[in-house]
Design a protein around this motif. Structure first.
Motif, PDB file in Angstrom:
ATOM      1  N   ALA A  67       5.618   6.905   9.305  1.00 55.76           N
ATOM      2  CA  ALA A  67       4.449   7.374   8.082  1.00 55.76           C
ATOM      3  C   ALA A  67       4.761   8.712   6.977  1.00 55.76           C
ATOM      4  CB  ALA A  67       2.660   7.674   9.197  1.00 55.76           C
ATOM      5  N   ALA A  68       5.749   9.644   7.512  1.00 54.83           N
ATOM      6  CA  ALA A  68       6.162  10.611   6.402  1.00 54.83           C
ATOM      7  C   ALA A  68       6.867   9.745   5.403  1.00 54.83           C
ATOM      8  CB  ALA A  68       6.986  11.316   6.609  1.00 54.83           C
ATOM      9  N   MET A  69       8.098   8.478   5.922  1.00 50.95           N
ATOM     10  CA  MET A  69       8.863   7.642   5.423  1.00 50.95           C
ATOM     11  C   MET A  69       7.725   6.560   4.206  1.00 50.95           C
ATOM     12  SD  MET A  69      11.067   4.356   6.402  1.00 50.95           S
ATOM     13  CE  MET A  69      10.458   3.528   6.604  1.00 50.95           C
ATOM     14  N   ASN A  70       7.027   6.080   4.907  1.00 50.74           N
ATOM     15  CA  ASN A  70       5.640   5.556   3.928  1.00 50.74           C
ATOM     16  C   ASN A  70       5.833   6.164   3.092  1.00 50.74           C
ATOM     17  OD1 ASN A  70       6.869   2.941   5.350  1.00 50.74           O
ATOM     18  ND2 ASN A  70       4.633   3.128   6.394  1.00 50.74           N
ATOM     19  N   GLU A  71       5.554   7.698   2.608  1.00 47.14           N
ATOM     20  CA  GLU A  71       5.057   8.162   1.766  1.00 47.14           C
ATOM     21  C   GLU A  71       5.933   8.580   1.058  1.00 47.14           C
ATOM     22  OE1 GLU A  71       2.233  11.067  -0.238  1.00 47.14           O
ATOM     23  OE2 GLU A  71       1.645   9.050   1.214  1.00 47.14           O
ATOM     24  N   VAL A  72       7.363   8.990   1.606  1.00 50.91           N
ATOM     25  CA  VAL A  72       7.593   9.328   0.198  1.00 50.91           C
ATOM     26  C   VAL A  72       8.592   7.643  -0.614  1.00 50.91           C
ATOM     27  CG1 VAL A  72      10.604   9.643   0.377  1.00 50.91           C
ATOM     28  CG2 VAL A  72       9.466  10.851   1.544  1.00 50.91           C
ATOM     29  N   ALA A  73       8.195   6.819   0.040  1.00 47.28           N
ATOM     30  CA  ALA A  73       8.537   5.052  -0.827  1.00 47.28           C
ATOM     31  C   ALA A  73       7.541   5.166  -1.657  1.00 47.28           C
ATOM     32  CB  ALA A  73       8.176   3.963   0.926  1.00 47.28           C
ATOM     33  N   ARG A  74       6.057   5.661  -1.275  1.00 46.13           N
ATOM     34  CA  ARG A  74       5.410   5.259  -2.171  1.00 46.13           C
ATOM     35  C   ARG A  74       5.680   6.378  -3.178  1.00 46.13           C
ATOM     36  NH1 ARG A  74       1.015   8.093  -4.344  1.00 46.13           N
ATOM     37  NH2 ARG A  74       1.207   9.943  -2.457  1.00 46.13           N
ATOM     38  N   ARG A  75       6.064   7.478  -3.358  1.00 46.62           N
ATOM     39  CA  ARG A  75       6.113   8.789  -3.895  1.00 46.62           C
ATOM     40  C   ARG A  75       7.433   8.026  -5.193  1.00 46.62           C
ATOM     41  NH1 ARG A  75       4.423  14.869  -1.697  1.00 46.62           N
ATOM     42  NH2 ARG A  75       3.364  13.979  -0.579  1.00 46.62           N
ATOM     43  N   THR A  76       8.564   7.780  -4.441  1.00 46.98           N
ATOM     44  CA  THR A  76      10.055   6.822  -5.237  1.00 46.98           C
ATOM     45  C   THR A  76       9.370   6.046  -5.873  1.00 46.98           C
ATOM     46  OG1 THR A  76      10.817   6.986  -3.152  1.00 46.98           O
ATOM     47  CG2 THR A  76      10.616   8.993  -4.424  1.00 46.98           C
ATOM     48  N   GLY A  77       8.489   5.173  -5.389  1.00 52.16           N
ATOM     49  CA  GLY A  77       9.065   3.690  -5.638  1.00 52.16           C
ATOM     50  C   GLY A  77      10.159   2.407  -4.997  1.00 52.16           C
ATOM     51  N   ALA A  78       9.565   3.090  -4.117  1.00 52.08           N
ATOM     52  CA  ALA A  78      11.423   3.082  -3.128  1.00 52.08           C
ATOM     53  C   ALA A  78      11.039   0.989  -3.283  1.00 52.08           C
ATOM     54  CB  ALA A  78      11.850   3.314  -1.926  1.00 52.08           C
ATOM     55  N   THR A  79      11.927  -0.084  -3.843  1.00 47.99           N
ATOM     56  CA  THR A  79      11.589  -0.883  -3.767  1.00 47.99           C
ATOM     57  C   THR A  79      12.713  -1.333  -2.950  1.00 47.99           C
ATOM     58  OG1 THR A  79      13.597  -0.990  -4.932  1.00 47.99           O
ATOM     59  CG2 THR A  79      11.595  -1.679  -5.933  1.00 47.99           C
ATOM     60  N   LEU A  80      13.262  -0.793  -1.542  1.00 49.13           N
ATOM     61  CA  LEU A  80      13.955  -0.827  -0.208  1.00 49.13           C
ATOM     62  C   LEU A  80      14.281   0.497   0.041  1.00 49.13           C
ATOM     63  CD1 LEU A  80      15.570  -3.332   1.268  1.00 49.13           C
ATOM     64  CD2 LEU A  80      17.999  -1.861   0.319  1.00 49.13           C
ATOM     65  N   THR A  81      13.733  -0.106   2.084  1.00 49.48           N
ATOM     66  CA  THR A  81      13.787   0.818   2.808  1.00 49.48           C
ATOM     67  C   THR A  81      14.753   1.109   4.242  1.00 49.48           C
ATOM     68  OG1 THR A  81      12.044   0.163   3.817  1.00 49.48           O
ATOM     69  CG2 THR A  81      11.249   1.400   2.469  1.00 49.48           C
ATOM     70  N   LEU A  82      15.993   1.791   3.613  1.00 49.09           N
ATOM     71  CA  LEU A  82      16.728   1.416   4.978  1.00 49.09           C
ATOM     72  C   LEU A  82      16.434   2.232   5.980  1.00 49.09           C
ATOM     73  CD1 LEU A  82      19.957   0.963   3.632  1.00 49.09           C
ATOM     74  CD2 LEU A  82      18.380  -1.462   4.260  1.00 49.09           C
ATOM     75  N   ALA A 101       1.157  -0.721  -0.232  1.00 48.79           N
ATOM     76  CA  ALA A 101      -0.010   0.035   0.401  1.00 48.79           C
ATOM     77  C   ALA A 101       0.976   1.227  -0.078  1.00 48.79           C
ATOM     78  CB  ALA A 101      -0.876  -0.111   1.063  1.00 48.79           C
ATOM     79  N   THR A 102       1.891   1.069   0.470  1.00 51.85           N
ATOM     80  CA  THR A 102       2.984   2.582   0.183  1.00 51.85           C
ATOM     81  C   THR A 102       4.204   3.157  -0.388  1.00 51.85           C
ATOM     82  OG1 THR A 102       4.343   1.129   2.500  1.00 51.85           O
ATOM     83  CG2 THR A 102       1.774   2.532   2.931  1.00 51.85           C
ATOM     84  N   ALA A 103       4.166   1.085  -0.926  1.00 54.78           N
ATOM     85  CA  ALA A 103       5.286   1.120  -2.221  1.00 54.78           C
ATOM     86  C   ALA A 103       4.976   0.968  -3.599  1.00 54.78           C
ATOM     87  CB  ALA A 103       6.483  -0.379  -1.443  1.00 54.78           C
ATOM     88  N   VAL A 104       5.326   1.549  -4.376  1.00 54.82           N
ATOM     89  CA  VAL A 104       5.633   1.081  -5.778  1.00 54.82           C
ATOM     90  C   VAL A 104       6.557   0.409  -6.517  1.00 54.82           C
ATOM     91  CG1 VAL A 104       4.568   2.762  -7.941  1.00 54.82           C
ATOM     92  CG2 VAL A 104       4.301   3.811  -5.717  1.00 54.82           C
ATOM     93  N   THR A 105       5.517  -0.735  -7.511  1.00 55.10           N
ATOM     94  CA  THR A 105       6.925  -1.147  -8.027  1.00 55.10           C
ATOM     95  C   THR A 105       6.953  -1.119  -9.205  1.00 55.10           C
ATOM     96  OG1 THR A 105       5.975  -3.209  -7.018  1.00 55.10           O
ATOM     97  CG2 THR A 105       7.582  -3.755  -8.918  1.00 55.10           C
ATOM     98  N   PRO A 106       8.523  -0.681  -9.071  1.00 50.90           N
ATOM     99  CA  PRO A 106       9.329   0.101 -11.018  1.00 50.90           C
ATOM    100  C   PRO A 106       8.665  -0.748 -11.297  1.00 50.90           C
ATOM    101  CG  PRO A 106      10.906   0.014  -9.269  1.00 50.90           C
ATOM    102  CD  PRO A 106       9.876  -0.621  -8.795  1.00 50.90           C
TER     103      PRO A 106
END
Length: 291
Positions: free
Chosen positions: A208-223, A5-10
């Motif tokens: 919550a803010a990190m997950n929003e950035v992950a959604r916007r950038t399509g991040a596949t790995l979060t550290l 829900a918070t990540a976009v697959t490239p």
């Protein structure tokens, strides 16, 4: 962990994106009091000042850490993630390119190219109104419960949360715990960091803010990395995370299976965290780190 829900697959053929969300104070940057330099003076690392306050140097990292951070910022989506207000964050000048995204006020403001995102502000305001007691109620309790004998200052940050600056040595044992128990019943969180006691709404989170950035950038790995109880949700939400061997989380023995602890303390821990972040971000995201 980052959820669908918070990540976009490239799209096919798109390089994977690593997002790095890191706390700043006592995680990557350090005041003089927090440096913890146990070695002889002649063997101390060279330091780079990254913040000046009231015309005086305030925060540092090692020069080696500066080089590592520059590389990390160029090879990942690096997101400074702090409880600082936007004004306080603006004093910091980190090495490397200016981050496109930054998280301030513990997730209350999501900066995009230096400007607070209005849609995110609206979401945050709605959650605070619906899910926890008001700032006015909590602030009134803080002022009523604090003793002038050890209270130095009381501040409100961004009209979102409150904090006290205290004389730590005079703070009664158990006072922070009692405050935390009172706040928890009202949907708020309490954190003691150095001389500051923060009272922060539970819905106001870095994760919550990190997950929003992950959604916007399509991040596949979060550290992620952080040292305080206000970083715990951030560390838990990331795919992998690190905390220093010092700080509030260390003092309380906090741990999680995917969260590693540094071997180093103080400013050396910040350097160690950056090495880990670069190593785990992978060859596609950053060059291998020499151990």
């Amino acid at each position: 962990m980052t959820t669908p829900a918070t990540a976009v697959t490239p799209a096919t053929g798109t390089a994977p994106v690593t997002l790095v969300a890191s706390d700043l104070d006592r995680t990557l940057i350090y005041s003089t009091a927090a440096l913890q330099l146990p070695m002889p003076d002649a063997e101390a690392p060279r330091l780079l000042c990254v913040e000046v306050y009231d015309h005086k140097p305030l925060s540092y990292l090692t020069e080696t850490a500066a080089t590592l951070l520059d590389e990390l910022a160029r090879t990942t989506v690096f997101v400074p993630t702090t409880t600082r207000t936007r004004e306080q964050y603006g004093r910091i000048h980190l090495p490397g390119p200016a981050p496109r995204f930054a998280i301030c006020a513990n997730g209350g403001h999501l900066l995009v190219d230096g400007e607070s995102d209005p849609d995110w502000q609206t979401q945050v305001s709605r959650r605070l109104a619906d899910e926890c007691a008001s700032l006015a109620e909590v602030r009134a309790h803080l002022l009523a419960a604090a003793d002038p004998a050890w209270l130095l200052k009381e501040r409100v940050a961004e009209d979102l949360f409150a904090y006290l600056v205290v004389e730590r040595a005079l703070l009664p044992e158990g006072w922070v715990k009692e405050l935390g128990e009172w706040a928890e019943t009202r949907g708020w969180t309490v954190s003691l960091q150095g001389r500051k006691i923060y009272a922060v709404p539970g819905p106001l989170t870095k994760s919550a803010a990190m997950n929003e950035v992950a959604r916007r950038t399509g991040a596949t790995l979060t550290l992620a990395a952080g040292d305080s109880l206000l970083d715990a949700d951030l560390l838990l939400a990331a795919d992998r995370a690190w905390r220093p061997a010092h700080g509030e989380l260390a003092d309380t023995g906090w741990s999680a299976p995917h969260v590693d602890v540094t071997a180093e303390h103080g400013v050396a821990a910040g350097e160690e965290i950056l090495r880990h972040l670069l190593r785990v971000s992978g060859p596609a995201q950053g060059a291998p780190v020499q151990q």
